[in-house]
Design an enzyme around this catalytic site. Structure first.
Site, PDB file in Angstrom:
ATOM      1  N   GLU A 106     -10.423  -2.502  -5.836  1.00 43.31           N
ATOM      2  CA  GLU A 106     -11.251  -1.927  -6.916  1.00 43.31           C
ATOM      3  C   GLU A 106     -10.415  -1.700  -8.166  1.00 43.31           C
ATOM      4  O   GLU A 106     -10.863  -1.914  -9.291  1.00 43.31           O
ATOM      5  CB  GLU A 106     -11.895  -0.627  -6.430  1.00 43.31           C
ATOM      6  CG  GLU A 106     -12.943  -0.878  -5.365  1.00 43.31           C
ATOM      7  CD  GLU A 106     -13.446   0.399  -4.743  1.00 43.31           C
ATOM      8  OE1 GLU A 106     -12.621   1.190  -4.219  1.00 43.31           O
ATOM      9  OE2 GLU A 106     -14.665   0.620  -4.759  1.00 43.31           O
ATOM     10  N   GLU A 126     -13.937  -0.351   3.615  1.00 43.83           N
ATOM     11  CA  GLU A 126     -14.421   1.028   3.709  1.00 43.83           C
ATOM     12  C   GLU A 126     -15.493   1.220   4.790  1.00 43.83           C
ATOM     13  O   GLU A 126     -15.545   2.239   5.449  1.00 43.83           O
ATOM     14  CB  GLU A 126     -14.973   1.492   2.369  1.00 43.83           C
ATOM     15  CG  GLU A 126     -13.917   1.717   1.306  1.00 43.83           C
ATOM     16  CD  GLU A 126     -13.518   0.450   0.557  1.00 43.83           C
ATOM     17  OE1 GLU A 126     -13.790  -0.665   1.048  1.00 43.83           O
ATOM     18  OE2 GLU A 126     -12.907   0.594  -0.516  1.00 43.83           O
TER      19      GLU A 126
HETATM   20  N1  T1G Z   1      -3.822   5.089   3.139  1.00 41.75           N
HETATM   21  C1  T1G Z   1      -2.755   5.674   3.702  1.00 41.75           C
HETATM   22  N2  T1G Z   1      -2.026   5.145   4.707  1.00 41.75           N
HETATM   23  C2  T1G Z   1      -2.422   3.959   5.159  1.00 41.75           C
HETATM   24  C3  T1G Z   1      -3.533   3.257   4.620  1.00 41.75           C
HETATM   25  C4  T1G Z   1      -4.236   3.881   3.557  1.00 41.75           C
HETATM   26  N3  T1G Z   1      -5.265   3.297   2.961  1.00 41.75           N
HETATM   27  N4  T1G Z   1      -3.652   2.091   5.298  1.00 41.75           N
HETATM   28  C5  T1G Z   1      -2.673   2.081   6.219  1.00 41.75           C
HETATM   29  N5  T1G Z   1      -1.937   3.183   6.140  1.00 41.75           N
HETATM   30  C6  T1G Z   1      -0.760   3.522   6.943  1.00 41.75           C
HETATM   31  C7  T1G Z   1      -1.058   3.522   8.430  1.00 41.75           C
HETATM   32  O1  T1G Z   1      -1.606   4.782   8.807  1.00 41.75           O
HETATM   33  C8  T1G Z   1       0.335   3.286   8.975  1.00 41.75           C
HETATM   34  O2  T1G Z   1       1.035   4.521   8.823  1.00 41.75           O
HETATM   35  C9  T1G Z   1       0.967   2.332   7.974  1.00 41.75           C
HETATM   36  O3  T1G Z   1       0.187   2.477   6.776  1.00 41.75           O
HETATM   37  C10 T1G Z   1       0.946   0.905   8.407  1.00 41.75           C
HETATM   38  O4  T1G Z   1      -0.406   0.619   8.761  1.00 41.75           O
HETATM   39  C11 T1G Z   1     -12.293   4.559  -3.058  1.00 41.75           C
HETATM   40  C12 T1G Z   1     -12.193   5.412  -0.576  1.00 41.75           C
HETATM   41  C13 T1G Z   1      -3.348  -1.981   4.918  1.00 41.75           C
HETATM   42  C14 T1G Z   1      -4.003  -3.957   6.327  1.00 41.75           C
HETATM   43  O5  T1G Z   1      -9.247   1.043   5.106  1.00 41.75           O
HETATM   44  O6  T1G Z   1      -6.274  -2.040   7.145  1.00 41.75           O
HETATM   45  O7  T1G Z   1     -10.008   2.779  -0.506  1.00 41.75           O
HETATM   46  O8  T1G Z   1       1.641   4.847  11.208  1.00 41.75           O
HETATM   47  O9  T1G Z   1       0.092  -0.298  11.030  1.00 41.75           O
HETATM   48  O10 T1G Z   1      -0.850  -3.719  10.285  1.00 41.75           O
HETATM   49  O11 T1G Z   1     -13.267   2.651  -2.175  1.00 41.75           O
HETATM   50  O12 T1G Z   1      -3.172  -0.529   7.463  1.00 41.75           O
HETATM   51  O13 T1G Z   1       3.250   3.740   9.636  1.00 41.75           O
HETATM   52  O14 T1G Z   1       2.730   6.209   9.395  1.00 41.75           O
HETATM   53  O15 T1G Z   1      -2.122  -0.757   9.877  1.00 41.75           O
HETATM   54  O16 T1G Z   1       0.532  -4.014   8.172  1.00 41.75           O
HETATM   55  C15 T1G Z   1      -9.671   1.601   2.465  1.00 41.75           C
HETATM   56  C16 T1G Z   1      -6.745   0.478   6.068  1.00 41.75           C
HETATM   57  C17 T1G Z   1      -9.328   3.037   2.243  1.00 41.75           C
HETATM   58  C18 T1G Z   1      -7.153  -0.007   4.689  1.00 41.75           C
HETATM   59  C19 T1G Z   1      -1.832  -2.789   6.723  1.00 41.75           C
HETATM   60  N6  T1G Z   1      -8.498   0.924   2.967  1.00 41.75           N
HETATM   61  N7  T1G Z   1      -5.455  -0.061   6.386  1.00 41.75           N
HETATM   62  O17 T1G Z   1      -1.840  -3.228   8.060  1.00 41.75           O
HETATM   63  O18 T1G Z   1       0.040  -1.785   8.984  1.00 41.75           O
HETATM   64  S1  T1G Z   1     -10.743   3.888   1.671  1.00 41.75           S
HETATM   65  C20 T1G Z   1      -8.395   0.714   4.290  1.00 41.75           C
HETATM   66  C21 T1G Z   1      -5.357  -1.293   6.936  1.00 41.75           C
HETATM   67  C22 T1G Z   1     -10.854   3.443   0.043  1.00 41.75           C
HETATM   68  C23 T1G Z   1     -12.125   3.459  -2.064  1.00 41.75           C
HETATM   69  C24 T1G Z   1     -12.070   3.935  -0.658  1.00 41.75           C
HETATM   70  C25 T1G Z   1      -3.968  -1.688   7.314  1.00 41.75           C
HETATM   71  C26 T1G Z   1      -3.289  -2.606   6.286  1.00 41.75           C
HETATM   72  P1  T1G Z   1       2.259   4.845   9.846  1.00 41.75           P
HETATM   73  P2  T1G Z   1      -0.666  -0.564   9.768  1.00 41.75           P
HETATM   74  P3  T1G Z   1      -0.478  -3.271   8.926  1.00 41.75           P
END
Ligand code: T1G
Length: 697
Positions: A106, A126
């Site tokens: 975004e 999301e």
């Molecule tokens: N925020 C904070 N920490 C995050 C994170 C995030 N969005 N995504 C992953 N982590 C942390 C995770 O907890 C782990 O932490 C580490 O990163 C590695 O993750 C307004 C409201 C990005 C594809 O849903 O799909 O944006 O355990 O093991 O396999 O519209 O993480 O190491 O301490 O999964 O390389 C939307 C979710 C948010 C993305 C990376 N975004 N994340 O995969 O590593 S809502 C998501 C993923 C939003 C807006 C809305 C995957 C990844 P730790 P990992 P990975």
């Protein structure tokens, strides 16, 4: 430490997001971006701006660790950041080298131009968290990619590789190599050509029949995801993008987002997201513990479990030696594995070539002498301690030093098994769930002497073979089966009191379970539970059991495999058909007990089953068998068909309120049929309830 770096390269300012691990757009990072934009606007030498991400992601989106905290809404909000980018007086170019997800995409959509590296993962995931893109994603994405593609991405949350967007307006360039250099060059060219400041919000959504397409999408979302409100809300937000001026569409998106983020379903999905990641953390095992190399495996036993376990390794490209005692058992096991792969090929999940490649990774053998060099061996033989002893003494003789010796036992004492060897530090439990090549859960049972690097290696291996690894201490039944035993006892008591097996199953399946206790027992085999109860009657005479299940087994009704169990089954079919023979057996049994059958409500059935899990889970937590409540939830979500939209038994209890759970248990205790002590609240549960606290903090 600032979460952004600001540098100028000639006449272009570069703002680098740096909030490890994935540049989650937390308050600190949002503030840094706005600060960088302000600096660039104020510097007359700067003609353009590039935004990029350090580390493994451009940005993984909003920082979900901030959810439901004041920081999440503190200004500058993500909306403010994106408006500042879009409103910049100088062109802003997003340089996307890798993951651009959620709020990260975004943010890029607010830029005037976007340059992506090939292979970058692009997504609006999301919906998988029970929410929707809340910073303009539902309004901007359909303006730069075809409506069908945008709708599918937003409603499914699935990632798409950047090169798939060739020909759309999402990326101005898709490049190999250094995307920041490419973005710098693009920025300079845009300034030189005076390309202005194009805004995605000014683009029109072109689609000859948007309304009909979106109505169809809405109906589909409502019927397919009936337990989750988010997919339908995503479509409603896109309808607003099609129907309304941009700002009004944004307002509608905001309204839908704020509603979803408070729903129990979204809280459950976010809980599962973090629970999956938390499960791999073991407080006394440092994250940088050196791992043992796992380049080859061996599996003892080519039965249902052994074959499925072997497939997990093969699917991850790890060659497996499959050991059986008899040639026909080995042949049968190999044939079953081949059949499973050929079924996948028939469904288009792989090619026949893949089938052969995978089968070539399995080396069948009848001799222990062939498996000694494997880095890990998993025993999947009969659930009987003398048999395990024989196997582990043999493994101790033949396996190379440093090999991991894993047992697939589902209830037996891993410490006792380890003691059959001279290397208990190399022994660990790897409890797979049937079918082992399908079920995500891997219960990793840590023995008293299991070495830390063995535990760390097994946890890492669970990720490699695409399992959710959850650590359990040693007790009878570990976490999952120990809890399900109390659940099954309650199910049996309720049938003695007046419910039918089908009423119990229907009630809990309406709650969201994939399968009720009696259908599940018929599927797994009623004799499995019978075998364990007979052992328990000797070891735990204090534990009172309902006798219905034993009576069913005494008639040889072991379930689907014998054509009849709690239900009957037509030959070759799996449909559970209520059976008058069982009704009669239950009626006679109630008479023997002197029990006048009474009507039980679905609500009582559901909460006696769930709170039976919760109470045992609380005991497991306070004994330290489970490290955290979310581990227990992950076990139930990934191994026992607990409904994802409810987040697991412990989160469900939290959402009921533990005070209410304890009170409800008092009502159940008022009906002392079966075992009056059953409903005594575990001390941890009683304390948390009294303190107004919850399991998941
Ligand atoms: N925020 C904070 N920490 C995050 C994170 C995030 N969005 N995504 C992953 N982590 C942390 C995770 O907890 C782990 O932490 C580490 O990163 C590695 O993750 C307004 C409201 C990005 C594809 O849903 O799909 O944006 O355990 O093991 O396999 O519209 O993480 O190491 O301490 O999964 O390389 C939307 C979710 C948010 C993305 C990376 N975004 N994340 O995969 O590593 S809502 C998501 C993923 C939003 C807006 C809305 C995957 C990844 P730790 P990992 P990975």
């Amino acid at each position: 430490m600032s979460q952004t770096q600001y540098a100028t390269h000639g006449d272009v300012a570069v703002i680098t997001m740096n909030n490890p691990p994935v540049n989650g757009l937390g308050h600190g990072l949002r503030t840094g971006i706005v600060e960088g934009l302000r600096r660039a606007q104020a510097d007359s030498a700067v003609k353009a701006i590039v935004i990029t991400g350090a580390g493994k992601a451009f940005s993984g989106g909003a920082d979900i660790r901030e959810f439901n905290t004041p920081a999440a809404l503190a200004e500058p909000s993500l909306h403010t950041v994106i408006r500042a980018i879009e409103g910049s007086a100088k062109p802003v170019v997003a340089a996307i080298h890798s993951v651009a997800m959620g709020g990260g995409l975004e943010l890029a959509l607010g830029c005037h131009f976007r340059v992506a590296a090939t292979g970058a993962q692009i997504a609006l995931p999301e919906v998988k968290l029970g929410i929707l893109p809340g910073a303009g994603g539902t309004q901007r994405l359909p303006r730069v990619v075809p409506l069908e593609m945008a709708t599918n991405m937003i409603v499914s949350g699935a990632p798409v590789k950047s090169e798939k967007f060739k020909g759309t307006k999402l990326f101005d360039e898709i490049v190999e190599g250094d995307v920041t250099e490419a973005a710098l060059a693009f920025a300079r060219k845009a300034v030189a050509e005076n390309r202005g400041l194009p805004k995605v919000r000014d683009l029109k959504i072109e689609h000859e029949d948007a309304e009909a397409f979106l109505q169809f999408s809405l109906n589909t979302a409502k019927s397919v995801a009936k337990n989750f409100p988010a997919p339908a809300a995503c479509v409603e937000a896109i309808q607003a993008a099609v129907r309304l001026p941009f700002e009004q569409g944004m307002a509608r998106e905001r309204e839908l987002f704020l509603h979803l983020v408070q729903t129990p379903e979204s809280k459950a999905l976010r809980h599962a997201f973090f629970g999956e990641r938390a499960a791999s953390k073991v407080p006394d095992v440092p994250a940088d513990t050196p791992l043992r190399a796992i380049k080859s495996a061996a599996v003892i036993g080519a039965g249902t479990m052994g074959g499925g376990i072997a497939m997990n390794f093969v699917n991850a490209g790890i060659p497996v030696k499959l050991l059986e005692m008899k040639q026909e058992a080995l042949d049968r096991g190999l044939a079953t594995i081949r059949k499973n792969y050929e079924n996948s090929a028939r469904k288009g999940r792989m090619t026949m070539d893949d089938v052969e490649k995978r089968m070539s990774l399995i080396a069948p053998t009848l001799s222990y002498d062939d498996i000694g060099q494997a880095d890990i061996v998993v025993e999947a033989v009969f659930e009987d301690m003398p048999v395990k002893e024989q196997v582990f003494r043999k493994l101790d003789e033949v396996m190379k030093p440093g090999a991991i010796l894993a047992t697939n036992t589902s209830t037996l004492d891993v410490n006792q098994i380890a003691a059959f060897t001279r290397r208990p530090q190399d022994v660990i439990g790897t409890h797979f769930f049937s079918p082992a090549n399908v079920m995500k859960l891997l219960e990793i049972v840590r023995g008293e002497k299991t070495a830390k690097d063995v535990l760390a290696t097994t946890l890492a291996l669970s990720k490699t073979i695409r399992k959710t690894g959850v650590v359990s201490g040693v007790c009878d039944g570990f976490i999952g089966n120990r809890m399900i035993e109390q659940y099954s006892r309650q199910a049996g008591y309720m049938v003695e009191e007046g419910a039918s097996p089908q009423q119990v199953d229907r009630a809990i399946e309406k709650f969201g379970f994939a399968m009720g206790p009696f259908r599940m027992s018929d599927l797994a085999g009623n004799d499995v539970g019978w075998y364990i109860r007979k052992r328990r009657y000797v070891e735990r005479p204090d534990m009172k059991y309902p006798k219905i299940a034993d009576k069913i087994c005494e008639l040889g009704r072991f379930g689907q495999k014998t054509g009849a169990g709690f239900y009957r089954y037509e030959p070759g079919k799996r449909d559970a058909i209520p059976d008058p023979v069982v009704d009669k057996l239950i009626e006679e049994h109630r008479k023997e007990l002197g029990l006048e059958p009474r009507k039980l409500s679905d609500d009582e059935i559901v909460h006696r089953l769930i709170f039976a899990l919760v109470n045992e889970g609380a005991k497991i937590l306070e004994e330290g068998i489970a490290m955290r409540a979310s581990d227990i939830d992950m076990i139930y979500l990934t191994g026992y068909g607990f409904p994802l939209f409810r987040g697991g038994p412990m989160l469900y209890a939290d959402q009921c309120g533990l005070y209410n759970v304890v009170n409800r248990m008092k009502d159940f205790a008022a009906n002392p049929h079966g075992d009056p002590s059953f409903w005594t609240p575990a001390p941890l549960l009683a304390k948390l309830a009294a303190d107004g606290k919850s399991f998941n903090g």
